[in-house]
Design a protein around this motif. Structure first.
Motif, PDB file in Angstrom:
ATOM      1  N   LEU A  70      -6.924  -7.817  -3.360  1.00 48.86           N
ATOM      2  CA  LEU A  70      -6.970  -9.216  -3.780  1.00 48.86           C
ATOM      3  C   LEU A  70      -8.296  -9.439  -4.498  1.00 48.86           C
ATOM      4  O   LEU A  70      -9.342  -8.971  -4.051  1.00 48.86           O
ATOM      5  CB  LEU A  70      -6.837 -10.155  -2.582  1.00 48.86           C
ATOM      6  CG  LEU A  70      -5.453 -10.209  -1.944  1.00 48.86           C
ATOM      7  CD1 LEU A  70      -5.413 -11.274  -0.866  1.00 48.86           C
ATOM      8  CD2 LEU A  70      -4.364 -10.470  -2.982  1.00 48.86           C
ATOM      9  N   ASP A  71      -8.219 -10.125  -5.606  1.00 44.77           N
ATOM     10  CA  ASP A  71      -9.379 -10.276  -6.478  1.00 44.77           C
ATOM     11  C   ASP A  71      -9.902 -11.712  -6.396  1.00 44.77           C
ATOM     12  O   ASP A  71      -9.238 -12.652  -6.847  1.00 44.77           O
ATOM     13  CB  ASP A  71      -8.932  -9.938  -7.910  1.00 44.77           C
ATOM     14  CG  ASP A  71     -10.064 -10.075  -8.906  1.00 44.77           C
ATOM     15  OD1 ASP A  71     -11.139 -10.586  -8.537  1.00 44.77           O
ATOM     16  OD2 ASP A  71      -9.841  -9.679 -10.068  1.00 44.77           O
ATOM     17  N   PRO A  72     -11.103 -11.886  -5.837  1.00 50.11           N
ATOM     18  CA  PRO A  72     -11.632 -13.247  -5.647  1.00 50.11           C
ATOM     19  C   PRO A  72     -11.903 -13.986  -6.961  1.00 50.11           C
ATOM     20  O   PRO A  72     -12.143 -15.185  -6.956  1.00 50.11           O
ATOM     21  CB  PRO A  72     -12.935 -13.020  -4.868  1.00 50.11           C
ATOM     22  CG  PRO A  72     -13.276 -11.596  -5.052  1.00 50.11           C
ATOM     23  CD  PRO A  72     -12.005 -10.866  -5.317  1.00 50.11           C
ATOM     24  N   GLU A  73     -11.863 -13.255  -8.065  1.00 51.66           N
ATOM     25  CA  GLU A  73     -11.991 -13.947  -9.355  1.00 51.66           C
ATOM     26  C   GLU A  73     -10.659 -14.577  -9.748  1.00 51.66           C
ATOM     27  O   GLU A  73     -10.614 -15.541 -10.502  1.00 51.66           O
ATOM     28  CB  GLU A  73     -12.437 -12.967 -10.458  1.00 51.66           C
ATOM     29  CG  GLU A  73     -13.802 -12.335 -10.228  1.00 51.66           C
ATOM     30  CD  GLU A  73     -14.911 -13.375 -10.048  1.00 51.66           C
ATOM     31  OE1 GLU A  73     -14.889 -14.407 -10.761  1.00 51.66           O
ATOM     32  OE2 GLU A  73     -15.795 -13.155  -9.187  1.00 51.66           O
ATOM     33  N   LYS A  74      -9.592 -13.993  -9.247  1.00 47.45           N
ATOM     34  CA  LYS A  74      -8.256 -14.505  -9.606  1.00 47.45           C
ATOM     35  C   LYS A  74      -7.733 -15.499  -8.587  1.00 47.45           C
ATOM     36  O   LYS A  74      -7.007 -16.423  -8.927  1.00 47.45           O
ATOM     37  CB  LYS A  74      -7.266 -13.334  -9.713  1.00 47.45           C
ATOM     38  CG  LYS A  74      -7.541 -12.431 -10.893  1.00 47.45           C
ATOM     39  CD  LYS A  74      -6.505 -11.324 -10.970  1.00 47.45           C
ATOM     40  CE  LYS A  74      -6.836 -10.371 -12.113  1.00 47.45           C
ATOM     41  NZ  LYS A  74      -6.297  -9.031 -11.862  1.00 47.45           N
ATOM     42  N   VAL A  75      -8.017 -15.264  -7.314  1.00 47.41           N
ATOM     43  CA  VAL A  75      -7.465 -16.124  -6.270  1.00 47.41           C
ATOM     44  C   VAL A  75      -8.594 -16.738  -5.449  1.00 47.41           C
ATOM     45  O   VAL A  75      -9.699 -16.205  -5.419  1.00 47.41           O
ATOM     46  CB  VAL A  75      -6.540 -15.338  -5.310  1.00 47.41           C
ATOM     47  CG1 VAL A  75      -5.438 -14.649  -6.081  1.00 47.41           C
ATOM     48  CG2 VAL A  75      -7.320 -14.304  -4.519  1.00 47.41           C
ATOM     49  N   ALA A  76      -8.289 -17.855  -4.823  1.00 46.14           N
ATOM     50  CA  ALA A  76      -9.274 -18.449  -3.915  1.00 46.14           C
ATOM     51  C   ALA A  76      -8.982 -17.941  -2.516  1.00 46.14           C
ATOM     52  O   ALA A  76      -7.925 -18.219  -1.953  1.00 46.14           O
ATOM     53  CB  ALA A  76      -9.180 -19.968  -3.965  1.00 46.14           C
ATOM     54  N   ILE A  77      -9.901 -17.161  -1.986  1.00 47.77           N
ATOM     55  CA  ILE A  77      -9.788 -16.711  -0.595  1.00 47.77           C
ATOM     56  C   ILE A  77     -10.744 -17.594   0.192  1.00 47.77           C
ATOM     57  O   ILE A  77     -11.946 -17.589  -0.078  1.00 47.77           O
ATOM     58  CB  ILE A  77     -10.198 -15.230  -0.462  1.00 47.77           C
ATOM     59  CG1 ILE A  77      -9.295 -14.353  -1.348  1.00 47.77           C
ATOM     60  CG2 ILE A  77     -10.132 -14.785   1.009  1.00 47.77           C
ATOM     61  CD1 ILE A  77      -9.721 -12.891  -1.412  1.00 47.77           C
ATOM     62  N   TYR A  78     -10.206 -18.395   1.101  1.00 47.59           N
ATOM     63  CA  TYR A  78     -11.123 -19.297   1.804  1.00 47.59           C
ATOM     64  C   TYR A  78     -10.768 -19.441   3.272  1.00 47.59           C
ATOM     65  O   TYR A  78      -9.717 -18.981   3.730  1.00 47.59           O
ATOM     66  CB  TYR A  78     -11.190 -20.662   1.112  1.00 47.59           C
ATOM     67  CG  TYR A  78      -9.970 -21.545   1.263  1.00 47.59           C
ATOM     68  CD1 TYR A  78      -8.876 -21.426   0.414  1.00 47.59           C
ATOM     69  CD2 TYR A  78      -9.915 -22.520   2.261  1.00 47.59           C
ATOM     70  CE1 TYR A  78      -7.775 -22.251   0.540  1.00 47.59           C
ATOM     71  CE2 TYR A  78      -8.814 -23.352   2.401  1.00 47.59           C
ATOM     72  CZ  TYR A  78      -7.748 -23.211   1.540  1.00 47.59           C
ATOM     73  OH  TYR A  78      -6.651 -24.021   1.682  1.00 47.59           O
ATOM     74  N   VAL A  79     -11.673 -20.065   3.986  1.00 47.32           N
ATOM     75  CA  VAL A  79     -11.520 -20.249   5.417  1.00 47.32           C
ATOM     76  C   VAL A  79     -11.207 -21.733   5.659  1.00 47.32           C
ATOM     77  O   VAL A  79     -11.908 -22.601   5.156  1.00 47.32           O
ATOM     78  CB  VAL A  79     -12.817 -19.843   6.158  1.00 47.32           C
ATOM     79  CG1 VAL A  79     -12.629 -19.919   7.657  1.00 47.32           C
ATOM     80  CG2 VAL A  79     -13.240 -18.437   5.726  1.00 47.32           C
ATOM     81  N   GLN A  80     -10.159 -21.969   6.420  1.00 49.41           N
ATOM     82  CA  GLN A  80      -9.702 -23.341   6.677  1.00 49.41           C
ATOM     83  C   GLN A  80     -10.850 -24.250   7.118  1.00 49.41           C
ATOM     84  O   GLN A  80     -11.018 -25.358   6.614  1.00 49.41           O
ATOM     85  CB  GLN A  80      -8.630 -23.279   7.770  1.00 49.41           C
ATOM     86  CG  GLN A  80      -7.928 -24.578   8.080  1.00 49.41           C
ATOM     87  CD  GLN A  80      -6.911 -24.373   9.208  1.00 49.41           C
ATOM     88  OE1 GLN A  80      -7.178 -23.648  10.164  1.00 49.41           O
ATOM     89  NE2 GLN A  80      -5.757 -24.994   9.085  1.00 49.41           N
ATOM     90  N   SER A  81     -11.660 -23.779   8.051  1.00 48.71           N
ATOM     91  CA  SER A  81     -12.701 -24.639   8.612  1.00 48.71           C
ATOM     92  C   SER A  81     -13.861 -24.888   7.642  1.00 48.71           C
ATOM     93  O   SER A  81     -14.768 -25.666   7.945  1.00 48.71           O
ATOM     94  CB  SER A  81     -13.237 -24.038   9.917  1.00 48.71           C
ATOM     95  OG  SER A  81     -13.852 -22.790   9.666  1.00 48.71           O
ATOM     96  N   ASP A  82     -13.835 -24.230   6.471  1.00 49.90           N
ATOM     97  CA  ASP A  82     -14.858 -24.505   5.457  1.00 49.90           C
ATOM     98  C   ASP A  82     -14.472 -25.689   4.573  1.00 49.90           C
ATOM     99  O   ASP A  82     -15.294 -26.186   3.815  1.00 49.90           O
ATOM    100  CB  ASP A  82     -15.050 -23.278   4.539  1.00 49.90           C
ATOM    101  CG  ASP A  82     -15.876 -22.187   5.193  1.00 49.90           C
ATOM    102  OD1 ASP A  82     -16.552 -22.488   6.201  1.00 49.90           O
ATOM    103  OD2 ASP A  82     -15.845 -21.046   4.703  1.00 49.90           O
TER     104      ASP A  82
END
Ligand code: TRP
Length: 328
Positions: A70-82
């Protein structure tokens, strides 16, 4: 661009089944859609009021996502509590979610049975928080397994209800995107069917060679075919299914032919299978360990994802507040 959102609870490592199921489809989705892939750490509190090492388990998943490609430039990888915006939407949705419908949810009834001493309001409103996760980005497609169908139905219902109550068309109905239909289902090695963490039969991407070999050599088999070209019983078919995805076609054909000639030696099959799984997992495992050793980098990915998610979330919330009648 159409928005895809997927959520995962931080409950452990990714296994081969996850890889050939969800992950393969994520890798495709990231090329074609605006994707949000988030880790539902708040949801963990519905079952464990004091989950151990939340930050650690969250980082682990991010490392594994990155290692799988998974490429963080292409997708948003995030944490719910953030992304605290989700809480406000959760509140609005809860104001229009009814006790009766929440109590009737099968997952709630099941959990309430499993943890009778902790039937908390968060558990009851699990589907509302999940709906908020999805509607926060007005996502249209949500890749989920079959077990999430009822939660998805609730999310659609809450979206419709919001639109009707406030006479707007703010929320599109999110569609379940069942990758399991197209994806290869990876079986467990214990003959129990699907590979899963809770089934205790999983081969994890992060497993080292010794662990993989041990697990594969313990796989359940039978006494072998007695007639040429006979149908493979499930435990044997399982081994072949995995062989098909991790080994070279010649290897698969070789063992298949041996089986059909009743000349198969399961010990040889397992040895080969183990080596091919090791060869498949090793580069992924190495990348996982590399990412996992760099918490700063992982946290940066999460921060970057959270920024993207907050931007999309605040756009939705501005409209939600205005629609209900709050200052926006
Ligand atoms: N309930 C999902 C599961 O147990 C996790 C989840 C939480 C989720 N929020 C979500 C999945 C939003 C998709 C969309 O697997």
């Amino acid at each position: 661009m159409e928005i895809v959102l997927s959520g995962i609870r931080p409950t452990g490592h990714l296994h081969l089944g996850n890889y050939f199921g969800a992950m393969k489809s994520f890798l495709q989705l990231q090329e074609e859609y605006a994707c949000f892939f988030f880790i539902a750490d708040w949801h963990s509190l519905t079952t464990h009021p004091r989950p151990g090492n939340i930050v650690g388990s969250v980082r682990e998943i991010i490392a594994e996502y990155l290692a799988c490609g998974l490429d963080p430039e292409k997708v948003a990888i995030y944490v719910q509590s953030d992304v605290k915006e989700v809480l406000e939407l959760y509140l609005y949705l809860n104001m229009n979610a009814y006790l009766g419908e929440l109590e009737r949810t099968t997952t709630f009834k099941e959990k309430a049975r499993q943890q009778p001493d902790n039937v908390n309001a968060g558990l009851l409103t699990y589907p509302t928080l999940m709906a908020a996760d999805i509607l926060l980005h007005r996502a249209r497609k949500v890749p989920v397994g079959k077990d999430q169908e009822q939660n998805m139905e609730m999310a659609r219902r809450f979206a419709r209800r919001f639109n009707t109550t406030y006479e707007c068309e703010l929320f599109p109905e999110p569609e379940s995107f069942t990758f399991s239909r197209s994806a290869i289902k990876i079986p467990g090695l214990d003959g129990s069917g699907k590979m899963g963490k809770s089934e205790g039969n999983a081969l994890y991407l992060v497993d080292d060679a010794t662990t993989i070999r041990k697990k594969v050599m313990k796989a359940v088999t039978d006494n072998g075919p007695t007639e040429p070209n006979s149908t493979k019983p499930e435990v044997i078919q399982n081994l072949f299914t995995i062989l098909e995805v991790v080994s070279a076609p010649e290897v698969y054909d070789h063992f298949n032919e041996q089986y059909n000639r009743c000349a198969i030696r399961y010990g040889d099959l397992k040895k080969q299978l183990a080596e091919d799984i090791v060869a498949f997992c090793t580069p992924i495992r190495e990348r996982i360990l590399e990412y996992a050793s760099d918490a700063t980098r992982i946290d940066k990915v999460a921060a970057q994802g959270a920024d993207k998610a907050r931007e999309s979330a605040s756009r939705t919330l501005r409209e939600v507040r205005r629609t209900i009648g709050f200052r926006s």
